[in-house]
Design a protein around this motif. Structure first.
Motif, PDB file in Angstrom:
ATOM      1  N   GLN A  48      47.502  34.335  45.547  1.00 14.00           N
ATOM      2  CA  GLN A  48      46.540  34.301  44.453  1.00 14.00           C
ATOM      3  C   GLN A  48      47.215  34.557  43.115  1.00 14.00           C
ATOM      4  O   GLN A  48      47.981  35.497  42.948  1.00 14.00           O
ATOM      5  N   ASP A  50      45.146  33.925  40.086  1.00  8.49           N
ATOM      6  CA  ASP A  50      44.094  34.001  39.077  1.00  8.49           C
ATOM      7  C   ASP A  50      42.928  34.847  39.577  1.00  8.49           C
ATOM      8  O   ASP A  50      42.806  35.138  40.763  1.00  8.49           O
ATOM      9  N   ASP A  51      42.070  35.250  38.639  1.00 11.45           N
ATOM     10  CA  ASP A  51      40.899  36.057  38.981  1.00 11.45           C
ATOM     11  C   ASP A  51      39.885  35.946  37.845  1.00 11.45           C
ATOM     12  O   ASP A  51      40.204  35.454  36.752  1.00 11.45           O
ATOM     13  N   THR A  52      38.680  36.415  38.091  1.00  7.68           N
ATOM     14  CA  THR A  52      37.622  36.352  37.084  1.00  7.68           C
ATOM     15  C   THR A  52      37.871  37.386  35.987  1.00  7.68           C
ATOM     16  O   THR A  52      38.447  38.448  36.233  1.00  7.68           O
ATOM     17  N   MET A  60      38.644  31.172  35.047  1.00  5.90           N
ATOM     18  CA  MET A  60      39.534  32.134  35.692  1.00  5.90           C
ATOM     19  C   MET A  60      40.732  32.401  34.784  1.00  5.90           C
ATOM     20  O   MET A  60      41.146  31.537  34.001  1.00  5.90           O
ATOM     21  N   LYS A  63      46.620  36.080  36.465  1.00  2.00           N
ATOM     22  CA  LYS A  63      46.761  37.520  36.668  1.00  2.00           C
ATOM     23  C   LYS A  63      48.085  38.023  36.099  1.00  2.00           C
ATOM     24  O   LYS A  63      49.075  37.303  36.037  1.00  2.00           O
TER      25      LYS A  63
END
Length: 221
Positions: A48, A50-52, A60, A63
């Motif tokens: 992963q 990316d994130d909100t 998104m 990170k």
């Protein structure tokens, strides 16, 4: 010069970097490119990256952890590199900046943004934010290629001609390069119009040619 590119899409680069002057620059050892896949530094089994965003909002964000780790890896491949972040919020790229980076001959790390943006904390590692214009692209890959091309072609030995870069558009402020012509002296279009090379360029009088060129070098609107 070594240029490391941090990107989610490394496959976008080889076809450009291995063509024309960018390829020649590598062949004469003027530059060395390193493609670094941000996905290799993603978290967990799904890698992963990316994130909100905190506080809500669409899209998104990249990170901080993968960006930080990828930049650290890029630093291991380069020497005292400057880190440039491709972002619409950055300083507008121009010929003067390209010449400055080419003259300094300092290694570079280019970070290509994607998605809605990036965790702002990556700016603690960034020396300069760069924009290629007042518009938004899907990611930072095309801006990175623009920056790379503009710098690499100015490195010693890449263009070949001693004064090739010195007489180009934007080499002196906002001046655009004067009009240029090559053989034939006269070209007739299919509809019968004859297009001729200006007589002064055929005259052999270098002072007059220089004056004509100076008069026809225009300013950018």
């Amino acid at each position: 010069m070594k240029i490391a590119i941090i990107t989610l899409f490394p496959d976008m680069f080889p076809s450009i970097l291995d063509t024309s002057m960018l390829r020649k620059a590598q062949e004469i050892n003027a530059v060395e490119y390193h493609l670094i896949s941000l996905r290799d530094f993603g978290l967990g089994p799904r890698k992963q990256v990316d994130d909100t965003p905190y506080g809500g909002g669409n899209g998104m964000l990249l990170k901080i952890e993968p960006l930080y780790a990828a930049t650290a890896h890029a630093r291991s491949l380069t020497k005292n590199a400057k880190v440039l972040l491709m972002t619409p919020k950055g300083q507008t790229w121009n010929q003067s900046l390209a010449a400055e980076y080419a003259t300094n001959n300092q290694d570079l790390i280019l970070i290509c943004g994607h998605y809605e943006g990036y965790d702002e904390r990556i700016l603690t590692l960034v020396d300069a934010e760069i924009s290629i214009g007042d518009y938004v692209l899907t990611g930072g890959e095309l801006p990175a290629l623009t920056v790379i091309d503009a710098i690499t072609r100015l490195l010693p030995g890449v263009l070949g001609g001693e004064n090739s870069a010195a007489i180009e558009s934007f080499s002196h402020g906002d001046n655009l390069e004067y009009p240029q012509y090559t053989r034939p002296e006269a070209f007739t279009t299919p509809d019968g119009q004859t297009l001729k090379v200006p007589d002064v360029l055929l005259s052999g009088h270098h002072a007059e040619i220089d004056a004509w060129r100076a008069a026809h070098a225009t300013k950018k609107n």
